[in-house]
Enzyme design. Structure first.
Site: not given
Length: 369
Positions: A117, A94-96, A98
């Protein structure tokens, strides 16, 4: 439990979340599997292999997204937001920190979103790790290509020749990504410098390079000095769940050798270079301040067969737990998996994401109580 595997839609994304062997294991655990047609083709897995393993092949994305648990590789794109629902759980990278818009969609639609992650085990990131290894190795391949004149590079061969010296490679960060980048760079004969704030990690990285690397304790001044003297800069620094810290300023980039290359592996978390912006496999390079930048947000997709198999090995134990215990049961039984919960019932349950957007933070344990 019904598990859905939609086809990836991100540009250049050739991986698939679950392999046919993974489908077979999940079927044996009692789950029903729905695979969108063509989902595994780019990774070398045909629909018939999924069908033979016990999956149901569906022809449209909504059918795959309607499952109890949707398993992907990369974050949903805007075209997929309409599929998000509080009735299903999303398990993917997801890397939310960013992606503010995606974060808002997940909260508004009250999605249970678990990010690969931020899942932890024994202090490590077990699902991120195999992709980090691949990205580290690929960074040297990509950097070497960027140095070619046809890509705008300064025309340096990293390995050098019998008569001419090798190129200089600087790696920021001595974690999994950095160690693998440095190992490959040293193996081809480049002059390698590694910077990190952790002496133990630096020592381990030097060992992985067979002692053929220079290590430096990282400070802003040390980074500025190393960046100025390098042909290839690989920035790998990661803060799990948070936006990547900006370690390299525009001024530092401007000081680099004309035609040098910067590979920003942290770009999927916002990037750690002030001059970075996301690129794709179709158009991976751009030139800023005279420096060739490579900022592809899904680097491991370049080698989807290897990457998919590595990802499957990492996620399968968690998928089996979901199948056997249900989503909430699996989260309650494993604090490391619970750390992967980023949004739940309209709440932000990842501290790094809450910090990035000034949102109220609710611990994952409180959220599922």
């Amino acid at each position: 439990m019904r598990i859905g595997i939609p086809r990836e839609t991100k540009s250049g994304e050739c991986r698939v979340a679950v392999t046919p062997s993974g489908v077979r294991a999940l079927r044996d655990s009692g789950a029903g599997i729905v695979v969108e047609t063509g989902a595994g083709t780019a990774s070398g897995f045909e629909d018939r292999e999924y069908r033979d393993a016990g999956a149901t092949i569906v022809s449209t994305s909504p059918e795959a997204w309607s499952a109890d648990l949707v398993v992907k590789v990369k974050e949903p794109l805007s075209s997929e937001y309409g599929f998000l629902s509080e009735s299903s759980t999303l398990f993917t990278f997801l890397h939310l920190a960013a992606f503010p818009q995606l974060t808002e969609e997940l909260l508004t639609r009250r999605v249970t979103a678990i990010a690969y992650e931020t899942v932890v085990s024994c202090g490590a990131l077990p699902i991120l790790r195999p992709m980090s290894e691949v990205a580290g190795i690929l960074s040297i391949q990509a950097g070497a290509r960027g140095l070619e004149k046809g890509c705008g590079g300064r025309g340096v061969l990293l390995a050098g020749t019998d008569d001419f010296p090798p190129g200089d490679v600087t790696v920021l960060g001595a974690g999994v990504v950095g160690r693998n980048a440095a190992r490959i760079a040293a193996a081809i004969g480049a002059n390698v410098t590694i910077l990190d704030v952790n002496p133990k990690k630096l020592s381990e990285a030097q060992g992985r390079c067979g002692g053929r690397a220079r290590t430096i304790l990282s400070t802003p001044e040390a980074i500025a000095g190393a960046v100025k003297e390098t042909d290839l800069l690989v920035s790998t620094v990661l803060v799990a769940g948070e936006r990547a810290p900006c370690l390299v300023t525009r001024k530092m980039i401007r000081s680099m050798r004309p035609g040098a290359v910067a590979v920003d592996i942290a770009i999927d978390q916002g990037g750690s270079l002030e001059t970075s912006r996301p690129t794709t496999h179709a158009a991976p390079f751009f030139i800023e301040e005279g420096v060739v930048h490579y900022c592809v947000t899904n680097m491991p997709a370049a080698v989807p067969r290897t990457s998919t198999q590595g990802l499957m090995a990492a996620t399968l134990p968690y998928l089996l737990s979901f199948s056997e215990r249900g989503v909430i049961g699996a989260l309650r039984s494993d604090e490391g998996l619970l750390a992967g919960l980023n949004t739940f019932n309209g709440h932000v349950t990842c501290e790094g994401v809450a910090k990035a957007f000034g949102k109220t933070f609710l611990t994952a344990k409180e959220a599922i109580r």
